[in-house]
Design a protein around this motif. Structure first.
Motif, mmCIF file in Angstrom:
data_model
loop_
_atom_site.group_PDB
_atom_site.id
_atom_site.type_symbol
_atom_site.label_atom_id
_atom_site.label_comp_id
_atom_site.label_asym_id
_atom_site.label_seq_id
_atom_site.Cartn_x
_atom_site.Cartn_y
_atom_site.Cartn_z
ATOM 1 N N THR A 325 0.805 -1.227 0.000
ATOM 2 C CA THR A 325 0.000 0.000 0.000
ATOM 3 C C THR A 325 0.836 1.273 0.000
ATOM 4 O O THR A 325 0.309 2.344 -0.288
ATOM 5 C CB THR A 325 -0.911 0.019 1.229
ATOM 6 O OG1 THR A 325 -0.091 0.020 2.417
ATOM 7 C CG2 THR A 325 -1.814 -1.217 1.247
ATOM 8 N N ASP A 372 -4.209 -7.167 -3.708
ATOM 9 C CA ASP A 372 -3.291 -6.066 -3.393
ATOM 10 C C ASP A 372 -3.831 -4.737 -3.910
ATOM 11 O O ASP A 372 -3.700 -3.699 -3.251
ATOM 12 C CB ASP A 372 -1.920 -6.339 -4.000
ATOM 13 C CG ASP A 372 -1.190 -7.476 -3.293
ATOM 14 O OD1 ASP A 372 -1.634 -7.866 -2.192
ATOM 15 O OD2 ASP A 372 -0.202 -7.978 -3.854
ATOM 16 N N ARG A 376 -4.677 -1.412 -1.698
ATOM 17 C CA ARG A 376 -4.186 -0.061 -1.985
ATOM 18 C C ARG A 376 -5.337 0.936 -2.044
ATOM 19 O O ARG A 376 -5.223 2.068 -1.560
ATOM 20 C CB ARG A 376 -3.399 -0.056 -3.289
ATOM 21 C CG ARG A 376 -1.984 -0.601 -3.151
ATOM 22 C CD ARG A 376 -1.161 -0.343 -4.396
ATOM 23 N NE ARG A 376 -1.613 -1.163 -5.520
ATOM 24 C CZ ARG A 376 -1.170 -2.381 -5.767
ATOM 25 N NH1 ARG A 376 -0.274 -2.938 -4.973
ATOM 26 N NH2 ARG A 376 -1.612 -3.063 -6.811
ATOM 27 N N GLY A 379 -6.373 1.746 1.378
ATOM 28 C CA GLY A 379 -5.404 2.657 1.971
ATOM 29 C C GLY A 379 -5.639 4.092 1.544
ATOM 30 O O GLY A 379 -5.609 5.014 2.365
ATOM 31 N N ARG A 394 -0.480 0.063 7.694
ATOM 32 C CA ARG A 394 -1.059 -1.278 7.543
ATOM 33 C C ARG A 394 -0.345 -2.229 8.492
ATOM 34 O O ARG A 394 0.882 -2.350 8.465
ATOM 35 C CB ARG A 394 -0.905 -1.747 6.098
ATOM 36 C CG ARG A 394 -1.467 -3.151 5.854
ATOM 37 C CD ARG A 394 -1.406 -3.493 4.388
ATOM 38 N NE ARG A 394 -1.775 -4.876 4.124
ATOM 39 C CZ ARG A 394 -1.025 -5.751 3.484
ATOM 40 N NH1 ARG A 394 0.158 -5.369 3.005
ATOM 41 N NH2 ARG A 394 -1.419 -6.988 3.288
#
Length: 775
Positions: A325, A372, A376, A379, A394
């Motif tokens: 992230t 993933d 992100r 985030g 994280r």
């Protein structure tokens, strides 16, 4: 005016100057070209709005100073006058050189200054070396004989030194940009003409006069035209710089030039000694130049080491940054959170752990690379939901941390947590599929340490530890709050000292649980459930309690989760089932016809011996199967839908009934609900308790009653705390009710009296309707 027109007119003017005899006309041509150059530089400064504006100011002032110096020279040459080697004009020339050098050094583009400190220092090192060379070999050899002669020829050396510095910057600019644009070529030619004119002029310096001629002035005039072209030429073309991120990518050419510049000093010493020139004439020059070179080289090395240090910091920061992230990693979270705690003053520090619910389904369905990408995105959403100074990181997996420092009166941390939870739950499309994820948030704050009794006692005993909380403790508390929130099927929960106390006791209690099962310390309490049609108690829910010899009565949320993880749950379920059926049988023998409800967990549904145990218990106490009801939550049933449906179907085949507990708080769909062998829906207390004050909760209860009726199911409401709620449920046509208003969970010995009392106090549906019509 276009640059081509300026260049053409300038070239004509330079040619006219070269062929015009010395006199007023020639001087006029020189003055016009010089004035035109100053004008276009000033105009460029006024029109420039970018980062290069300051550079043009210095360039315009520098060329203007040159013009003033040229005017002084022209006045001194009137009537065949001689220009001395050091005059008032030299002051303006030197000032102009300095301003132009500063202007070139301040050249900038949209990415910032073109020349860094490293390039400027390298240019100065080369210029000092060349300046020493020109002092000894270009300027006449008697310049070092006396201080007066040295001062007289100092301007000449300064001119040549600055020329070399400017030329070095032009070469560095090319190495940095590989540019061949018109402005770059014009600047390079202009500086080259200056170097050529100055070297040709000062190669013949004597102690009394300065030699000037029309050809040399023509070179100066051509340099002015070149600088004017740079000022007139405006382009939108973006110049891309060569990557300088690697401090070791120094370049052989740059290294060779610097080495040569540094080597000039010892080379000059060797040549002067070989020529037999007394050291007294030139020794002090070598000392000064050596000191300058050593200082500049030291500064350059310091810059290099600074770059290495910054690179190391970047690498360290990368090591402390989450690779997926780009947010702070667990290590950096601890460091910065410790800093926030140490510098918080009278403010509070809040730490929130955000856990993404059901994120594993993303990885299982779409793969880890898509997972993933989703992380992100989460985030980015969390960062956008807080202030710029707040910390977002994280922890790992699908858990994030948000830490912030606020005064307690300036923030509603619960609202902030809800905002973060909403940021995660917003619509997200993955491969054109609308993915609906949710989040659970656990909150901890520095206020918690004040509220914790045992910490307060420690603080009084040891004032040095008045605030013992650190980053590790904050993260742990937020995680404890998260776990408790998930256990309570909520989305946001705040840490309370009791949670921490319970957490520390859980390991001890878990070690004592096995003995508690053997010693029959686990007790079953019962809460009555009212049938609204008959006005009588038709069912009792069995609720587990631990009558601990030291701790007193302990609720199931303290020990059941650990018991389920350690494999002790089957024995506990068998105990509860046995006690529930025993009491049901005893009440039936007394003429109180009631059923009993028992809660089942995921592990129970996955137990292949469950059906046999239930069948044996029913037979043991001679209780009809329809008098036993099993309650499961939506989440429990959907954890492993296939095996859960099979287990519930097998139980239903025995004749027992199945109820969905805490309906409305889980994750099941109507399709799953229809596939389950369910006879009863129990609406969660969170909706029922507020249905008379919250229109949304009232709508949820109403729609659930309608849904159950359409599916042919019985619907029961939990959390009935007052008579108004009970009346509202009767109006909606709810079948049953349960809550503290009707009766709290009680020991078995009080059951008979409580059931008889409720049966006598509660009206039937018909009696209630008649009383309502009468009112």
């Amino acid at each position: 005016m276009s640059w081509t027109r300026f260049l053409g007119l300038g070239a004509l003017a330079v040619a006219a100057y070269a062929i015009t005899p010395a006199g007023l006309l020639q001087n006029s041509i020189y003055a016009i070209v010089l004035l035109a150059t100053v004008v276009v530089c000033v105009r460029r400064y006024l029109q420039e709005s970018g980062p290069d504006k300051r550079a043009w100011k210095y360039l315009a002032l520098g060329i203007g100073c040159w013009g003033i110096a040229d005017a002084f020279v022209a006045m001194m040459e009137v009537g065949d006058g001689r220009v001395p080697t050091f005059s008032a004009a030299d002051g303006f020339y030197l000032l102009g050189y300095a301003l132009i050098a500063v202007g070139v050094a301040r050249a900038a583009d949209e990415n910032g200054l073109v020349f860094g400190r490293e390039e400027l220092l390298e240019g100065l090192i080369v210029a000092v070396g060349v300046g020493l060379f020109t002092w000894i070999f270009v300027i006449s050899d008697d310049s070092g004989e006396s201080l007066s002669s040295a001062i007289a020829t100092l301007p000449a050396t300064a001119y040549l030194t600055v020329d070399v510095f400017l030329l070095t910057l032009v070469v560095i600019l090319y190495l940095l940009t590989r540019s061949t644009t018109v402005p770059f070529l014009a600047a390079a030619v202009g500086v080259g003409l200056l170097v050529l004119a100055d070297f040709a002029t000062y190669a013949g310096v004597t102690s009394t006069e300065l030699y000037r001629s029309t050809p040399l002035n023509t070179l100066w005039l051509a340099a002015y035209v070149c600088f004017g072209v740079v000022a007139v030429h405006v382009t939108d073309e973006t110049i891309v710089r060569v990557d300088r991120s690697n401090p070791f990518a120094f370049g052989r050419a740059r290294f060779a030039c610097l080495s040569l510049a540094v080597a000039i000093t010892p080379l000059v010493m060797a040549v002067q000694l070989a020529r037999g020139v007394p050291v007294g004439q030139w020794g002090w020059v070598i000392v000064v130049s050596s000191a300058l070179v050593i200082t500049l080289v030291g500064c350059r090395v310091a810059c290099f080491l600074g770059t290495l240090r910054r690179q190391a910091e970047v690498l360290e920061d990368v090591a402390r940054t989450d690779a997926v992230t780009g947010l702070a990693s667990r290590r950096l979270l601890r460091e910065r959170l410790d800093t926030m705690l140490a510098t918080r003053g009278d403010a509070e520090v809040f730490t929130l752990v955000v856990d993404i619910d059901r994120f594993a389904q993303i990885n299982e369905t779409f793969g880890y690379s898509v997972g993933d990408t989703v992380l992100r995105e989460f985030g980015h959403r969390l960062v956008a939901s807080v202030r710029s100074g707040d910390l977002v990181g994280r922890l790992g997996g699908d858990q994030f941390v948000v830490a912030m420092r606020r005064r307690a009166t300036q923030i509603d941390i619960a609202d902030t947590a809800v905002r973060l939870q909403f940021a995660v739950s917003r619509t997200m499309f993955v491969h054109d599929i609308n993915v609906a994820l949710d989040a659970t948030v656990g909150i901890a704050s520095t206020q918690d340490s004040v509220a914790c009794p045992h910490r307060s006692q420690e603080s009084e005993a040891n004032p040095a530890e008045a605030n013992p909380v650190d980053a590790e403790a904050m993260l742990q508390r937020a995680h404890v709050a998260l776990t408790a929130t998930k256990a309570g099927h909520a989305h946001v929960g705040q840490y309370e000292p009791e949670m921490d106390r319970d957490r520390h006791n859980q390991m001890r209690l878990l070690g004592e649980l096995d003995k508690a099962i053997r010693d029959r310390q686990l007790r079953v309490f019962f809460q009555p459930c009212l049938d609204l049609a008959s006005g009588s108690v038709d069912r009792l829910e069995a609720l587990l309690r631990w009558q601990h010899p030291r701790e007193g009565l302990i609720g199931p949320s303290i020990f059941l989760p650990d018991a389920e993880r350690t494999g002790m749950l089957p024995a506990i379920t068998a105990l509860v089932l046995d006690e529930a059926l025993a009491q049901c049988s005893a009440l039936r023998r007394r003429g109180i016809t009631v059923s009993v409800s028992v809660n089942l967990s995921v592990r129970n549904l996955l137990d292949e011996t469950l059906v046999e145990q239930v069948s044996a218990a029913l037979a043991k106490y001679s209780v009809p199967a329809h008098a036993l009801e099993f309650e499961v939550t939506e989440t429990t049933a959907m954890t492993d839908p296939v095996r859960s449906v099979n287990a519930l179907t097998s139980l239903r085949a025995l004749g027992v009934t199945i109820a969905i507990d805490d309906y409305g708080t889980g994750y099941s769909s109507l399709a799953y609900l229809q596939s389950l062998p369910v006879q009863t829906l129990k609406i969660d207390r969170s909706f029922v308790s507020k249905m008379n004050t919250d229109d949304t909760d009232a709508s949820i209860v109403r729609s659930t009653v309608d849904l159950a009726r359409s599916l042919g199911m019985r619907v029961m409401a939990e959390g009935v705390e007052d008579a108004g709620t009970l009346d509202a449920l009767r109006l909606l046509g709810c079948d049953g009710a349960q809550g503290y208003f009707l009766g709290e969970p009680m020991a078995a010995e009080f059951l008979a009296d409580a059931v008889i009392r409720l049966d006598s106090e509660m009206p039937t549906k018909l009696e209630w309707e008649l009383a309502r019509q009468h009112i």
